[in-house]
Motif scaffolding. Structure first.
Motif, short mmCIF file in Angstrom:
data_model
loop_
_atom_site.label_atom_id
_atom_site.label_comp_id
_atom_site.label_asym_id
_atom_site.label_seq_id
_atom_site.Cartn_x
_atom_site.Cartn_y
_atom_site.Cartn_z
N ARG A 60 38.28 33.01 41.56
CA ARG A 60 39.53 33.46 40.75
C ARG A 60 39.75 35.11 41.01
O ARG A 60 40.85 35.53 40.75
CB ARG A 60 39.51 33.25 39.11
CG ARG A 60 38.45 34.34 38.59
CD ARG A 60 38.43 33.99 37.09
NE ARG A 60 37.35 34.91 36.33
CZ ARG A 60 36.27 34.44 36.00
NH1 ARG A 60 36.06 33.28 36.30
NH2 ARG A 60 35.37 35.23 35.41
N GLN A 61 38.87 35.85 41.75
CA GLN A 61 39.18 37.06 41.89
C GLN A 61 38.35 37.57 43.11
O GLN A 61 37.41 36.80 43.58
CB GLN A 61 38.84 37.85 40.72
CG GLN A 61 37.59 38.15 40.17
CD GLN A 61 37.29 39.04 39.25
OE1 GLN A 61 38.05 38.87 37.99
NE2 GLN A 61 36.55 40.10 39.17
N ARG A 62 38.77 38.87 43.59
CA ARG A 62 38.03 39.56 44.48
C ARG A 62 38.24 40.91 43.97
O ARG A 62 39.06 41.40 43.52
CB ARG A 62 38.53 39.58 46.14
CG ARG A 62 38.47 38.14 46.59
CD ARG A 62 37.04 37.69 46.91
NE ARG A 62 37.00 36.51 47.52
CZ ARG A 62 37.04 35.07 47.22
NH1 ARG A 62 37.19 34.91 45.72
NH2 ARG A 62 36.98 34.26 48.07
N GLU A 63 37.27 41.80 44.59
CA GLU A 63 37.14 43.20 44.23
C GLU A 63 36.90 44.10 45.33
O GLU A 63 35.58 43.95 46.06
CB GLU A 63 36.38 43.70 43.01
CG GLU A 63 36.51 45.05 42.26
CD GLU A 63 35.73 45.17 41.16
OE1 GLU A 63 36.41 44.90 39.88
OE2 GLU A 63 34.69 45.62 41.01
N ARG A 77 41.14 45.26 42.51
CA ARG A 77 40.88 43.93 42.21
C ARG A 77 42.06 43.07 42.24
O ARG A 77 43.21 43.10 41.79
CB ARG A 77 40.39 43.93 40.55
CG ARG A 77 40.07 42.62 40.05
CD ARG A 77 39.66 42.63 38.71
NE ARG A 77 38.16 43.40 38.47
CZ ARG A 77 37.78 43.62 37.43
NH1 ARG A 77 38.63 43.22 36.04
NH2 ARG A 77 36.72 44.22 37.33
N ALA A 78 41.75 41.90 42.92
CA ALA A 78 42.87 40.87 43.35
C ALA A 78 42.48 39.82 42.52
O ALA A 78 41.37 39.22 42.66
CB ALA A 78 43.02 40.62 44.74
N PHE A 79 43.38 39.16 41.72
CA PHE A 79 42.97 38.07 40.78
C PHE A 79 44.24 36.89 40.53
O PHE A 79 45.25 37.36 40.95
CB PHE A 79 42.53 38.56 39.24
CG PHE A 79 43.61 39.29 38.57
CD1 PHE A 79 44.22 38.50 37.83
CD2 PHE A 79 43.84 40.53 38.86
CE1 PHE A 79 45.46 39.18 37.04
CE2 PHE A 79 44.87 41.07 38.13
CZ PHE A 79 45.75 40.52 37.12
N SER A 80 43.68 35.65 40.16
CA SER A 80 44.73 34.88 40.03
C SER A 80 44.17 33.95 38.90
O SER A 80 42.93 33.65 38.96
CB SER A 80 45.09 34.00 41.17
OG SER A 80 46.07 32.97 40.75
N ASN A 81 45.11 33.24 38.17
CA ASN A 81 44.83 32.16 37.03
C ASN A 81 45.31 30.93 37.35
O ASN A 81 44.88 30.03 36.66
CB ASN A 81 45.45 32.74 35.66
CG ASN A 81 44.83 33.89 35.12
OD1 ASN A 81 43.38 34.12 35.48
ND2 ASN A 81 45.46 34.62 34.58
N ASP A 86 44.82 44.69 40.22
CA ASP A 86 44.76 45.68 39.19
C ASP A 86 43.86 46.98 39.64
O ASP A 86 42.99 46.77 40.33
CB ASP A 86 43.80 44.92 38.24
CG ASP A 86 43.41 45.81 36.83
OD1 ASP A 86 44.25 46.67 36.39
OD2 ASP A 86 42.20 45.71 36.40
N LEU A 119 49.51 35.96 42.55
CA LEU A 119 48.38 36.79 42.91
C LEU A 119 48.95 38.26 42.38
O LEU A 119 49.74 38.62 42.64
CB LEU A 119 48.08 36.70 44.17
CG LEU A 119 47.08 35.73 45.06
CD1 LEU A 119 47.18 35.62 46.26
CD2 LEU A 119 45.82 35.60 44.43
N TRP A 120 47.87 38.96 41.88
CA TRP A 120 48.03 40.15 41.08
C TRP A 120 47.08 41.10 41.62
O TRP A 120 45.94 40.78 41.78
CB TRP A 120 47.97 40.13 39.67
CG TRP A 120 48.84 39.06 39.11
CD1 TRP A 120 48.76 37.67 38.90
CD2 TRP A 120 50.44 39.12 39.05
NE1 TRP A 120 49.65 36.89 38.35
CE2 TRP A 120 50.67 37.71 38.58
CE3 TRP A 120 51.20 40.01 39.05
CZ2 TRP A 120 52.11 37.51 38.19
CZ3 TRP A 120 52.67 39.69 38.67
CH2 TRP A 120 53.05 38.68 38.40
#
Length: 256
Positions: A141-144, A91-95, A175, A172-173
């Protein structure tokens, strides 16, 4: 020292058994060590909107939609473990930035990644209807992704075109929740021979101490000793990098 004891067959057999047990324990610890996946992120600013008294107004748009700034962010995920993994969900995500679109690549393969089944299901909607607000917010805000196979030493790259919500550089982070896997973020570092320069320098210094000890014990000429020490200092990172690469090869040999 009396070495005749080594001529005793029982002693030699005992030493062989002990050595085998020690090597087996080392190999077992290396093989069963928790898998480590590391990742780092590089950001490249493509353009930004702004107003200037000398150069006028500049506007950046994406698909005719205005944005403050536009970045291309690359996330590089590396499998440092001695194991191969299957069906890894990333999971790539960002706020603080809006993810616009993406492209993926797997080292040693011409294939790209697909979204995970759950993520695809969350974004599914009838063709004759627009996506809901919740789907748009999730997509922004995210991709999986689903990685079918992540082999040891393999690298997966995620390229995201994104628009930060402020004038600051985006973040970008990643998980990953997978059995036997630990994920660690690293700051990108310059490398030498595929080894981070800081790591190569530290190992090079340790080797340098041993080399300096040999110089003091073996070289009588002060000038020659100083020259050898100076020359080693210039290239200390290279033997350090060689030793790190040799250690990696040994781990791969133990790990099969």
């Amino acid at each position: 020292m009396d070495w005749t004891i080594l001529e005793n067959n029982y002693v030699v057999s005992g030493l062989s058994i002990v050595s085998t047990l020690i090597l087996s324990q080392i190999a077992n610890r290396i093989w069963h060590k928790r898998g480590l996946l590391t990742y780092f992120v590089r950001h490249s600013r493509i353009g930004g909107s702004g107003d200037d008294s000398a150069f006028g107004s500049v506007r950046v748009t994406w698909n005719n939609s205005p944005v403050i700034d536009l970045y291309l962010s690359t996330v590089e995920l590396i499998n440092h473990s001695l194991k191969d993994y299957e069906n890894v969900i990333v999971r790539a995500f960002s706020n603080d930035t809006t993810i616009l679109t993406e492209r993926t690549e797997i080292s040693g393969s011409v294939r790209s990644l697909s979204w995970s089944p759950d993520f695809s299901r969350l974004l599914a909607h009838p063709l004759d209807q627009p996506p809901t607000d919740n789907q748009i917010a999730l997509y922004s805000r995210q991709r999986e992704f689903l990685i079918p196979v992540l082999n040891r030493g393999q690298i997966v790259r995620f390229h995201f075109l994104n628009a930060p919500k402020t004038q600051s550089q985006p973040t970008l982070w990643l998980d990953i929740l997978h059995k036997g896997v630990k994920v660690k973020f690293q700051v990108p570092q310059p490398e030498i021979m595929g080894v981070p320069q800081t790591t190569a320098a530290r190992i090079g210094i340790i080797l340098g101490v041993a080399f300096l000890t040999w110089i003091i014990a073996s070289v009588e000429s002060v000038w020659l000793a100083a020259l050898l020490a100076f020359m080693y200092g210039l290239v200390a990172q290279i033997p350090g990098a060689f030793l790190v690469r040799a250690w990696r090869q040994m781990k791969e040999w133990f790990g099969g």
